[in-house]
Motif scaffolding. Structure first.
Motif, PDB file in Angstrom:
ATOM      1  N   LEU A   1       0.829  -1.217   0.000  1.00  0.00           N
ATOM      2  CA  LEU A   1       0.000   0.000   0.000  1.00  0.00           C
ATOM      3  C   LEU A   1       0.861   1.264   0.000  1.00  0.00           C
ATOM      4  O   LEU A   1       0.512   2.269  -0.635  1.00  0.00           O
TER       5      LEU A   1
ATOM      6  N   SER B   1      -4.757   3.883  -2.235  1.00  0.00           N
ATOM      7  CA  SER B   1      -6.017   3.209  -1.954  1.00  0.00           C
ATOM      8  C   SER B   1      -6.992   4.212  -1.335  1.00  0.00           C
ATOM      9  O   SER B   1      -6.590   5.059  -0.536  1.00  0.00           O
TER      10      SER B   1
ATOM     11  N   GLU C   1      -8.373  -2.337   2.354  1.00  0.00           N
ATOM     12  CA  GLU C   1      -7.587  -2.946   1.279  1.00  0.00           C
ATOM     13  C   GLU C   1      -6.423  -3.767   1.824  1.00  0.00           C
ATOM     14  O   GLU C   1      -6.002  -4.755   1.221  1.00  0.00           O
TER      15      GLU C   1
ATOM     16  N   ARG D   1      -3.335  -4.218  -9.197  1.00  0.00           N
ATOM     17  CA  ARG D   1      -3.585  -2.829  -8.797  1.00  0.00           C
ATOM     18  C   ARG D   1      -2.814  -1.839  -9.668  1.00  0.00           C
ATOM     19  O   ARG D   1      -2.592  -0.692  -9.281  1.00  0.00           O
TER      20      ARG D   1
END
Ligand SMILES: CC(C)(COP(=O)(O)OP(=O)(O)OC[C@H]1O[C@@H](n2cnc3c(N)ncnc32)[C@H](O)[C@@H]1OP(=O)(O)O)[C@@H](O)C(=O)NCCC(=O)NCCS
Length: 380
Positions: free
Chosen positions: A186, A196, A202, A234
């Motif tokens: 992330l 995100s 997530e 992603r």
């Protein structure tokens, strides 16, 4: 004009006299000060005003550790509160920094509020209370606070090494003990312009997709192939680096059934990656190769063993953001890794290259796993 310089024998009488009036019950002896001048594992500096000693510092270094100890810091009474203490402290920090110390540590009497204020304002943090540390004295308490500061901070600029970027990689602390991998991913997503909208949700979602390995006990952590798959989905450009084409991290799993499940999940992830053209490179991915990737603008997620840091052999994903000749700088998503207590201290945390090399690789077979990430400019 006051100046700070390395202590010489001619300063010893003045230093010893100042020490004796400052700490009548617990003074460092003149003999010790003489040794500090000669010792290769000490930095002893004096503050001179019109050639007269009005203060001094001693920093001690222990071999094979990255810990420096501020053993003495004194300013003569009539010259206090004029900024000299801070100047001496900063000069001592610079020396410890030059010797690549990671931490500067000192003990201050709990009654010494001036000393504590100075230390706190320079970024020191209390890590321990030691009772009855100093001998009984009329001038100070016997209890001491151990204060510590993390020294080298990564700074962008000309000498910043590789991975130096226009902006710092943002920091995210994992919210569970088993989501170091997702939290690291992330951070990279945020950095590469794909943040995100709900990182907490997530984090678990990525974990659900990428979990393959059984950590010590309890929840499973994430394997490199699963994380690479999650990263690719992603929108990041991804490469997997492993040093074996055998199933990873199954050695310590005793149950055959668990082993089989793990292998099947890994195989499925590998098939997915192959189908989508995500490279899985099998070789000894080392610091030189990591630096090459950083210089190309990549960030690198690596699985380390935390043994070098806390004595516990646990697999842990961290995100490498930069490197120079001496350190690898990581964003460590962990939430309780002492002594790096605050998230700020776990952002661009400097790990000496020798320590990193020992920590990179997990298990008896030192299985290495890394996920190299960059922005996928074709899909942006
Ligand atoms: C601790 C010591 C070195 C500070 O030296 P100094 O030259 O007075 O320190 P500075 O003038 O640089 O001041 C640094 C900070 O200490 C604090 N401080 C200094 N004098 C203070 C006073 N009279 N009252 C309250 N705080 C004071 C302030 O936080 C100050 O920062 P600021 O000026 O930005 O507000 C000095 O008091 C000393 O030698 N004490 C005896 C030895 C000792 O205790 N050593 C251990 C140090 S941890």
């Amino acid at each position: 004009m006051a100046s700070i310089q390395p202590a010489r024998n001619e300063h010893l009488d003045a230093v010893a006299a100042l020490e004796a009036v400052t700490f009548p019950e617990d003074a460092i002896s003149k003999r010790s000060f003489r040794r500090f001048i000669e010792s290769p594992s000490a930095d002893f500096q004096v503050l001179l005003l019109n050639e007269k000693v009005i203060g001094y510092t001693v920093v001690l270094y222990r071999n094979n550790t990255n810990l420096a100890r501020l053993y003495a810091l004194v300013v003569e009474k009539e010259h206090r509160s004029k900024g000299y203490g801070r100047r001496l402290l900063q000069a001592a920090e610079d020396l410890a920094d030059e010797r690549h110390s990671l931490f500067l540590r000192t003990e201050v009497a709990t009654s010494n509020t001036v000393g504590q204020q100075l230390m706190n304002s320079e970024g020191f943090r209390a890590i321990e209370l030691r009772e009855a540390y100093f001998p009984p004295s009329a001038s100070q308490s016997t209890d001491a606070l151990v204060l510590q500061k993390l020294l080298p901070r990564y700074e962008m600029g000309e000498d910043a090494g590789v991975g130096a970027t226009e902006e710092y990689v943002p920091m995210l602390t994992q919210s569970t003990e088993f989501t170091c991998g997702p939290a690291s991913l992330l951070m990279a997503m945020d950095y590469f312009g794909r943040p995100s909208s709900d990182p907490q949700a997530e984090e678990l979602e990525i974990w659900r997709q990428a979990t393959t390995i059984y950590m010590t006990s309890g929840h499973g952590g994430c394997g490199p192939h699963g994380l690479a798959r999650a990263a690719f989905q992603r929108g990041l450009k991804v490469r997997v680096e492993v040093n074996t084409d055998q199933p990873l991290f199954v050695d310590s799993v005793r149950q055959e059934q668990k082993k089989t499940v793990m292998q099947r999940i890994q195989q499925a992830d590998m098939t997915y990656l192959e189908k989508h053209g995500v490279p899985i490179v099998v070789r000894d991915y080392d610091v030189t190769l990591i630096k090459e990737d950083l210089s190309q603008g990549c960030l690198v997620m690596v699985l380390i063993s935390t043994y070098q840091f806390d004595g516990i052999r646990a697999p842990h994903w961290v995100l490498i953001c930069a490197a120079d000749d001496d350190f690898i700088y990581i964003n460590d998503p962990d939430y309780d890794t002492l002594p790096w207590e605050s998230p700020t201290e776990r952002q661009y945390l400097p790990v000496p290259i020798s320590t990193f090399s020992k920590a990179f690789g997990y298990g008896g077979r030192k299985q290495k796993a890394a996920v190299v990430l960059s922005a996928d400019l074709t899909t942006k």
